[in-house]
Write a protein that holds these residues in place. Structure first.
Motif, short mmCIF file in Angstrom:
data_model
loop_
_atom_site.label_atom_id
_atom_site.label_comp_id
_atom_site.label_asym_id
_atom_site.label_seq_id
_atom_site.Cartn_x
_atom_site.Cartn_y
_atom_site.Cartn_z
N ALA A 21 -91.05 -31.27 -46.90
CA ALA A 21 -89.58 -31.85 -46.76
C ALA A 21 -89.20 -32.80 -47.63
CB ALA A 21 -89.36 -32.05 -45.26
N PHE A 22 -90.37 -33.69 -47.88
CA PHE A 22 -90.03 -34.86 -48.88
C PHE A 22 -89.88 -34.25 -50.44
CE2 PHE A 22 -92.07 -37.36 -52.22
CZ PHE A 22 -91.28 -38.72 -52.00
N LEU A 23 -90.68 -33.29 -50.73
CA LEU A 23 -90.37 -32.74 -51.96
C LEU A 23 -88.87 -31.90 -52.13
CD1 LEU A 23 -93.74 -31.22 -52.69
CD2 LEU A 23 -92.73 -33.22 -53.99
N TRP A 103 -89.70 -41.42 -48.46
CA TRP A 103 -91.07 -41.70 -48.09
C TRP A 103 -91.15 -42.89 -46.88
CZ3 TRP A 103 -94.13 -46.14 -48.16
CH2 TRP A 103 -95.24 -46.13 -47.69
N LEU A 104 -90.31 -43.85 -47.18
CA LEU A 104 -90.30 -44.82 -46.26
C LEU A 104 -89.86 -44.41 -44.92
CD1 LEU A 104 -91.10 -47.59 -45.78
CD2 LEU A 104 -88.89 -48.56 -46.59
N LEU A 105 -88.71 -43.90 -44.89
CA LEU A 105 -87.85 -43.22 -43.81
C LEU A 105 -88.78 -42.40 -43.01
CD1 LEU A 105 -84.17 -42.93 -45.07
CD2 LEU A 105 -85.09 -44.68 -43.52
N LEU A 106 -89.52 -41.59 -43.75
CA LEU A 106 -90.17 -40.53 -42.86
C LEU A 106 -91.38 -40.90 -42.42
CD1 LEU A 106 -89.94 -37.43 -42.92
CD2 LEU A 106 -91.46 -37.02 -44.84
N SER A 107 -91.93 -41.90 -43.36
CA SER A 107 -93.38 -42.63 -42.63
C SER A 107 -93.05 -43.54 -41.41
CB SER A 107 -93.99 -43.72 -43.89
OG SER A 107 -94.30 -42.94 -44.55
N GLU A 108 -91.66 -44.35 -41.29
CA GLU A 108 -91.32 -44.96 -40.24
C GLU A 108 -91.14 -44.16 -39.00
OE1 GLU A 108 -91.05 -48.56 -39.68
OE2 GLU A 108 -92.58 -48.18 -41.35
N GLY A 109 -90.45 -42.82 -39.29
CA GLY A 109 -90.09 -41.95 -38.44
C GLY A 109 -91.47 -41.36 -37.48
N VAL A 110 -92.52 -40.98 -38.46
CA VAL A 110 -93.70 -40.67 -37.85
C VAL A 110 -94.44 -41.98 -37.02
CG1 VAL A 110 -96.25 -39.81 -38.40
CG2 VAL A 110 -93.95 -38.76 -39.80
N ARG A 111 -94.29 -42.91 -37.80
CA ARG A 111 -94.88 -44.11 -37.23
C ARG A 111 -94.51 -44.13 -35.61
NH1 ARG A 111 -97.76 -48.79 -38.75
NH2 ARG A 111 -97.29 -48.14 -40.96
N ARG A 112 -93.17 -44.19 -35.49
CA ARG A 112 -92.41 -44.27 -34.23
C ARG A 112 -92.56 -43.22 -33.28
NH1 ARG A 112 -91.07 -46.45 -31.16
NH2 ARG A 112 -88.61 -47.05 -30.99
N TRP A 113 -92.53 -41.96 -33.67
CA TRP A 113 -92.20 -40.77 -32.88
C TRP A 113 -93.43 -39.77 -33.01
CZ3 TRP A 113 -89.13 -41.21 -29.07
CH2 TRP A 113 -88.14 -42.17 -28.92
#
Length: 410
Positions: A21-23, A103-113
């Motif tokens: 999804a990032f790519l 990447w930061l938004l995706l990483s923060e999303g995974v970190r939280r949820w």
């Protein structure tokens, strides 16, 4: 602004599908970086090449931005000796910042949820907005300070105050607007007892200004903005233009000024003067609400910081007598973080406003004056920004109260 109750922090490591999804989110913009559309890039190219050839900004040529902005233009200008070469090089540089934000938004999303669907929301909506805004997103440099603001918000949430201070100061000396977040960061770090680390980071970020000041009067950039007129997309200008189209404000002219399209005439001058007072008062009021809130209750999660920051940021943007289309880039990253939890209405309204901004140029007569449907679209866009700002300021005001006893254990 309390501790999370419905989600726990997990490892931010991205899985295979998240990298796919990032790519998908980044590659279309990497392709668009090669578009010959110029935007403000000729200005960046000319000023950077003049600087590389020994000219002094604000002495040998006028430079309308804070000093670090020019330093971001230099790498692409050094590698690209002509404007056609500079355009894709600078665009690809912006794609790197875009990739970092996503990447930061995706990483923060995974970190939280973790694997939950909500982990994808900030990245997903931001990606769509970046595609829609590409004409401004990759043809202005506002993406760079926006990335530094996001770094500061995440760093403050993770109690890395030194990094937050450095990121904020670099953002301020690149585009100025992050200055509205400095008082909030100082107030929170004062209560945490970590204000010295934040202050050291702020100092390190601005330290290069000392040698620059010896030969470059960089502070003269402010005079350019004081002289600017009423930009056509600002709140006051949209109301005045609508009144003009209805026949209530004759003598208003839609003019291509040196830096933007502006409304000129006696009525426009009066609205500009009033808009400046509303802008200053509104920005100070939004900041004051945030300061009152953090006196009683500290933000902890990344989304708490984003919602706290969006109040003064929205006031600064929505009430500004200059509201260039790229200013919404300042908001959408923090709006993405705000979607990690809580009400989705206000950050969703920000994303909707960003998409509407692109519609102002599609099929319109922007160079000669917006027609009826596009004027209505502009009014709705500005109304959404104001409504989102009021909603977030009210939310922060209500959050100043301490949580009920036992709420954190539920």
């Amino acid at each position: 602004m309390s501790a999370p109750t419905s989600a726990v922090s997990v490892s931010p490591r991205l899985g295979v599908w998240q990298w796919v999804a990032f790519l998908v989110g980044v590659v279309p913009l990497a392709v668009y970086a090669f578009s010959p559309r110029e935007g403000d890039l000729p200005l960046y190219f000319r000023t950077a090449h003049a600087f590389l050839q020994g000219a002094v900004p604000n002495q040998d040529f006028r430079f309308e931005y804070p000093p670090y902005a020019l330093l971001w233009f230099v790498p692409a200008a050094w590698l690209g000796p002509t404007l056609p070469a500079f355009i894709p090089l600078f665009g690809l540089q912006l794609v790197l910042f875009d990739a970092f934000i996503k990447w930061l938004l995706l990483s923060e999303g995974v970190r939280r949820w973790g694997p939950a669907w909500r982990a994808w929301v900030p990245f997903g909506v931001y990606t769509v907005a970046s595609w829609v805004q590409s004409v401004h997103y990759l043809k202005r440099y506002d993406l760079i300070p926006a990335a530094f603001v996001l770094v500061a918000l995440v760093a403050l949430a993770r109690r890395r105050e030194g990094l937050a201070g450095w990121a904020l100061s670099v953002g301020v000396v690149t585009k100025l607007y992050p200055v509205v977040l400095v008082p909030l960061a100082l107030a929170v770090c004062w209560r945490r007892g970590t204000w010295r680390r934040l202050g050291l980071g702020l100092l390190v970020g601005v330290l290069p200004l000392v040698p620059l000041s010896a030969f470059w009067p960089w502070w003269h950039f402010a005079s350019f903005h004081v002289e600017r007129g009423l930009q056509v997309e600002s709140l006051g200008a949209s109301l005045l233009w609508a009144a003009h189209r209805l026949g209530f404000a004759p003598g208003v002219a839609w003019v291509h000024a040196p830096a933007a399209y502006e409304l000129h005439g006696a009525a426009a001058e009066a609205v500009k003067a009033a808009s400046r007072w509303v802008w200053v008062a509104g920005s100070l009021a939004a900041a004051a609400v945030g300061l009152a809130a953090v006196r009683r209750r500290l933000p902890e999660r990344t989304e708490d910081w984003a919602r706290l920051a969006l109040g003064p940021l929205l006031a600064f943007v929505a009430l500004n007598p200059v509201l260039s289309p790229q200013y919404l880039v300042w908001l959408v990253g923090a709006a993405g973080l705000a979607l990690l939890s809580g009400s989705r209405w206000a950050p969703g309204a920000i994303f909707a406003a960003a998409m509407m901004t692109r519609g102002l140029f599609a099929g319109s007569q922007y160079r000669t004056g917006l027609g009826g449907p596009h004027t209505v679209l502009l009014l709705v866009r500005n109304g959404l920004l104001v409504a989102a700002g009021l909603a977030l300021v009210w939310e922060v005001w209500r959050a100043r109260k301490p949580p009920p006893e036992g709420a954190l254990s539920r």
